[in-house]
Design a protein around this motif. Structure first.
Motif, PDB file in Angstrom:
ATOM      1  N   GLY A 186       0.807  -1.208   0.000  1.00 11.32           N
ATOM      2  CA  GLY A 186       0.000   0.000   0.000  1.00 11.32           C
ATOM      3  C   GLY A 186       0.842   1.262   0.000  1.00 11.32           C
ATOM      4  N   GLY A 187       0.290   2.329  -0.554  1.00 14.40           N
ATOM      5  CA  GLY A 187       0.989   3.604  -0.569  1.00 14.40           C
ATOM      6  C   GLY A 187       0.159   4.674  -1.239  1.00 14.40           C
ATOM      7  N   SER A 188       0.731   5.855  -1.383  1.00 14.30           N
ATOM      8  CA  SER A 188       0.013   6.989  -1.960  1.00 14.30           C
ATOM      9  C   SER A 188      -0.364   6.722  -3.416  1.00 14.30           C
ATOM     10  CB  SER A 188       0.868   8.253  -1.897  1.00 14.30           C
ATOM     11  OG  SER A 188       1.049   8.659  -0.562  1.00 14.30           O
ATOM     12  N   LEU A 189      -1.525   7.191  -3.803  1.00 13.64           N
ATOM     13  CA  LEU A 189      -1.995   7.110  -5.188  1.00 13.64           C
ATOM     14  C   LEU A 189      -1.883   8.487  -5.797  1.00 13.64           C
ATOM     15  CD1 LEU A 189      -5.168   4.906  -4.609  1.00 13.64           C
ATOM     16  CD2 LEU A 189      -2.888   4.155  -5.268  1.00 13.64           C
ATOM     17  N   GLY A 190      -1.086   8.590  -6.864  1.00 15.34           N
ATOM     18  CA  GLY A 190      -0.855   9.899  -7.448  1.00 15.34           C
ATOM     19  C   GLY A 190      -0.103  10.787  -6.482  1.00 15.34           C
ATOM     20  N   ARG A 243      -0.312  -2.318   8.600  1.00 14.61           N
ATOM     21  CA  ARG A 243       0.455  -2.536   7.386  1.00 14.61           C
ATOM     22  C   ARG A 243       1.175  -1.231   7.021  1.00 14.61           C
ATOM     23  NH1 ARG A 243      -1.321  -7.011   8.361  1.00 14.61           N
ATOM     24  NH2 ARG A 243      -2.111  -8.548   6.842  1.00 14.61           N
ATOM     25  N   PRO A 244       2.298  -1.329   6.308  1.00 12.31           N
ATOM     26  CA  PRO A 244       3.025  -0.114   5.920  1.00 12.31           C
ATOM     27  C   PRO A 244       2.317   0.653   4.816  1.00 12.31           C
ATOM     28  CG  PRO A 244       4.076  -2.048   4.972  1.00 12.31           C
ATOM     29  CD  PRO A 244       3.005  -2.559   5.903  1.00 12.31           C
ATOM     30  N   HIS A 245       2.608   1.943   4.798  1.00 12.16           N
ATOM     31  CA  HIS A 245       2.092   2.843   3.747  1.00 12.16           C
ATOM     32  C   HIS A 245       3.326   3.392   3.047  1.00 12.16           C
ATOM     33  CE1 HIS A 245      -0.412   6.012   1.918  1.00 12.16           C
ATOM     34  NE2 HIS A 245       0.506   6.880   2.291  1.00 12.16           N
ATOM     35  N   TRP A 246       3.803   2.670   2.026  1.00 11.35           N
ATOM     36  CA  TRP A 246       5.115   3.039   1.507  1.00 11.35           C
ATOM     37  C   TRP A 246       5.285   2.889  -0.004  1.00 11.35           C
ATOM     38  CZ3 TRP A 246       8.859  -1.391   3.538  1.00 11.35           C
ATOM     39  CH2 TRP A 246       8.337  -2.628   3.158  1.00 11.35           C
ATOM     40  N   PHE A 247       4.396   2.201  -0.697  1.00  6.29           N
ATOM     41  CA  PHE A 247       4.564   1.948  -2.122  1.00  6.29           C
ATOM     42  C   PHE A 247       3.746   2.942  -2.947  1.00  6.29           C
ATOM     43  CE2 PHE A 247       6.104  -2.633  -2.210  1.00  6.29           C
ATOM     44  CZ  PHE A 247       7.227  -2.316  -2.947  1.00  6.29           C
ATOM     45  N   PRO A 248       4.297   4.054  -3.383  1.00  5.33           N
ATOM     46  CA  PRO A 248       3.506   5.013  -4.164  1.00  5.33           C
ATOM     47  C   PRO A 248       3.149   4.455  -5.539  1.00  5.33           C
ATOM     48  CG  PRO A 248       5.815   5.651  -4.184  1.00  5.33           C
ATOM     49  CD  PRO A 248       5.704   4.480  -3.243  1.00  5.33           C
ATOM     50  N   ALA A 249       1.952   4.825  -6.015  1.00  5.31           N
ATOM     51  CA  ALA A 249       1.523   4.473  -7.374  1.00  5.31           C
ATOM     52  C   ALA A 249       1.467   5.766  -8.168  1.00  5.31           C
ATOM     53  CB  ALA A 249       0.158   3.798  -7.347  1.00  5.31           C
ATOM     54  N   PRO A 250       2.420   6.012  -9.058  1.00  5.38           N
ATOM     55  CA  PRO A 250       2.462   7.290  -9.777  1.00  5.38           C
ATOM     56  C   PRO A 250       1.257   7.476 -10.693  1.00  5.38           C
ATOM     57  CG  PRO A 250       4.058   5.736 -10.680  1.00  5.38           C
ATOM     58  CD  PRO A 250       3.503   5.115  -9.431  1.00  5.38           C
ATOM     59  N   ALA A 251       0.929   8.733 -10.922  1.00  2.00           N
ATOM     60  CA  ALA A 251      -0.267   9.054 -11.703  1.00  2.00           C
ATOM     61  C   ALA A 251      -0.211   8.452 -13.096  1.00  2.00           C
ATOM     62  CB  ALA A 251      -0.432  10.573 -11.778  1.00  2.00           C
ATOM     63  N   PHE A 252       0.959   8.522 -13.753  1.00  2.00           N
ATOM     64  CA  PHE A 252       1.021   8.049 -15.140  1.00  2.00           C
ATOM     65  C   PHE A 252       0.724   6.555 -15.234  1.00  2.00           C
ATOM     66  CE2 PHE A 252       5.338   6.985 -13.808  1.00  2.00           C
ATOM     67  CZ  PHE A 252       5.589   5.787 -14.473  1.00  2.00           C
ATOM     68  N   ALA A 253       1.142   5.785 -14.200  1.00  2.00           N
ATOM     69  CA  ALA A 253       0.892   4.347 -14.216  1.00  2.00           C
ATOM     70  C   ALA A 253      -0.594   4.050 -14.063  1.00  2.00           C
ATOM     71  CB  ALA A 253       1.689   3.673 -13.103  1.00  2.00           C
ATOM     72  N   LEU A 254      -1.262   4.792 -13.170  1.00  2.00           N
ATOM     73  CA  LEU A 254      -2.694   4.596 -12.981  1.00  2.00           C
ATOM     74  C   LEU A 254      -3.475   4.981 -14.231  1.00  2.00           C
ATOM     75  CD1 LEU A 254      -3.010   5.922  -9.332  1.00  2.00           C
ATOM     76  CD2 LEU A 254      -3.374   3.567 -10.069  1.00  2.00           C
ATOM     77  N   LYS A 255      -3.035   6.039 -14.907  1.00  2.00           N
ATOM     78  CA  LYS A 255      -3.699   6.445 -16.151  1.00  2.00           C
ATOM     79  C   LYS A 255      -3.543   5.381 -17.232  1.00  2.00           C
ATOM     80  CE  LYS A 255      -3.383  11.437 -15.399  1.00  2.00           C
ATOM     81  NZ  LYS A 255      -2.748  12.701 -15.820  1.00  2.00           N
ATOM     82  N   MET A 256      -2.372   4.742 -17.279  1.00  2.00           N
ATOM     83  CA  MET A 256      -2.145   3.682 -18.260  1.00  2.00           C
ATOM     84  C   MET A 256      -3.052   2.491 -18.003  1.00  2.00           C
ATOM     85  SD  MET A 256       2.004   3.659 -18.726  1.00  2.00           S
ATOM     86  CE  MET A 256       1.905   2.143 -19.694  1.00  2.00           C
ATOM     87  N   VAL A 257      -3.220   2.151 -16.719  1.00  2.00           N
ATOM     88  CA  VAL A 257      -4.012   0.970 -16.356  1.00  2.00           C
ATOM     89  C   VAL A 257      -5.511   1.247 -16.447  1.00  2.00           C
ATOM     90  CG1 VAL A 257      -4.586  -0.616 -14.480  1.00  2.00           C
ATOM     91  CG2 VAL A 257      -2.197   0.030 -14.892  1.00  2.00           C
ATOM     92  N   LEU A 258      -5.927   2.410 -15.948  1.00  2.00           N
ATOM     93  CA  LEU A 258      -7.359   2.691 -15.789  1.00  2.00           C
ATOM     94  C   LEU A 258      -7.932   3.587 -16.876  1.00  2.00           C
ATOM     95  CD1 LEU A 258      -7.403   3.308 -11.939  1.00  2.00           C
ATOM     96  CD2 LEU A 258      -7.977   1.194 -13.144  1.00  2.00           C
ATOM     97  N   GLY A 259      -7.080   4.267 -17.622  1.00  2.00           N
ATOM     98  CA  GLY A 259      -7.583   5.195 -18.619  1.00  2.00           C
ATOM     99  C   GLY A 259      -8.274   6.382 -17.969  1.00  2.00           C
ATOM    100  N   GLU A 260      -9.342   6.865 -18.603  1.00  2.00           N
ATOM    101  CA  GLU A 260     -10.057   8.051 -18.112  1.00  2.00           C
ATOM    102  C   GLU A 260     -10.647   7.836 -16.726  1.00  2.00           C
ATOM    103  OE1 GLU A 260     -13.611  11.082 -19.626  1.00  2.00           O
ATOM    104  OE2 GLU A 260     -13.025   9.364 -20.856  1.00  2.00           O
TER     105      GLU A 260
END
Length: 299
Positions: A186-190, A243-260
């Motif tokens: 788990g970690g920050s989203l964007g 649980r730790p909060h340490w794995f960030p998910a960068p915005a560009f990766a989320l846009k690639m996976v989820l689109g709009e």
């Protein structure tokens, strides 16, 4: 009391149905398929088919709650976006037709809506008095939906648009947000600075009950009085689950996976329930730590 619910078999609908059944109300679930119930006070009413005539079963109904609509949690292809809008407009038109044909109109019509109407912002705070509307797909969907629902006011029925934030419960968005933490990822989203305006599902249920017995009309923001940033929300999930909060998910990766659809996660708005508080509603779970502890401890 006689309460009709469309979308009554979904996540929120199931909680509403059980809550009102426990209070002894007669519940009528609007469904496209023919179903029967063994419970005395639970009835299934077929609608939106060529041969159905739901008004026959709903004469004397006190409340109609409209939760029907295709989930927004699927990838937003052009076809999916069309279905998201059309399903909401068509179900609302069907309810208009039902109410029009009833000799005795319901006391109140409550239409599910969403805070997505306001658009996204890191700096603004939105209440029911806010006149801004966004220009993205969600805002356009809500604006179209509320416009259709507002026609029911012409039938002299008190009409309320409950603008949902992220509803926290045993189903819905929370289960997907919790999974990475259970896997120690788990970690920050964007950026993590985007706002999360949320509500515990049982506070949502209680707010709908409050609206039924109130005189409030028009938009009502169904959110906690204490929105948090996505980073704070994630840290709280981690704390509750140890649980730790340490794995960030960068915005560009989320846009690639989820689109709009990534705007559901990467963008947000700080929304307050001004109208509910002014009308005397009290939240059982006003703070996100207590809400998550209640939900995650029982799941």
């Amino acid at each position: 009391m006689k309460i009709a619910i469309s979308g009554g078999t979904g996540f929120i609908g199931k909680h509403l149905t059980q809550y009102f059944l426990n209070k002894g109300h007669d519940i009528y679930i609007l469904t496209r398929s023919q179903k029967t119930s063994a419970e005395k006070n639970l009835h299934f009413v077929q609608w939106m088919t060529e041969t159905s005539n739901p008004a026959l079963s709903l004469e004397g109904v006190d409340v109609i709650i409209n939760l029907a609509g295709k989930s927004i949690n699927d990838r937003w292809t052009e076809e999916a976006k069309k279905q998201i809008i059309d399903s909401r407009v068509q179900s609302t038109r069907a309810i208009y037709s039902i109410i029009s044909s009833l000799r005795e109109k319901p006391k109140v019509f409550i239409n599910a809506s969403a805070i997505g109407l306001y658009g996204t912002s890191l700096t603004k705070t939105f209440t029911e008095q806010s006149n801004e509307t966004g220009s993205d797909f969600l805002a356009e969907t809500v604006e179209t939906w509320e416009k259709e629902a507002s026609r029911i006011q012409e039938l002299n029925v008190r009409t309320v648009f409950t603008r949902f934030g992220i509803v926290l419960g045993d189903e819905g968005a929370l289960s997907k947000m919790v999974l990475p933490y259970k896997l120690f990822a788990g970690g920050s989203l964007g950026s993590g600075q985007q706002w999360v305006s949320w509500i515990h599902v049982m506070d949502l249920v209680r707010l709908i009950e409050h609206i039924i017995f109130s005189t409030v009309s028009g938009p009502v923001n169904a959110v906690s009085p204490n929105p948090v940033t996505m980073n704070e929300f994630g840290k709280t999930i981690g704390n509750v689950l140890s649980r730790p909060h340490w794995f960030p998910a960068p915005a560009f990766a989320l846009k690639m996976v989820l689109g709009e659809m990534s705007l559901l996660i990467l963008e947000g708005q700080k929304v307050l329930p001004e109208k509910a508080l002014e009308d005397g509603f009290t939240f059982t779970y006003p703070h996100v730590d207590k809400a998550l502890q209640d939900i995650l401890a029982s799941s």
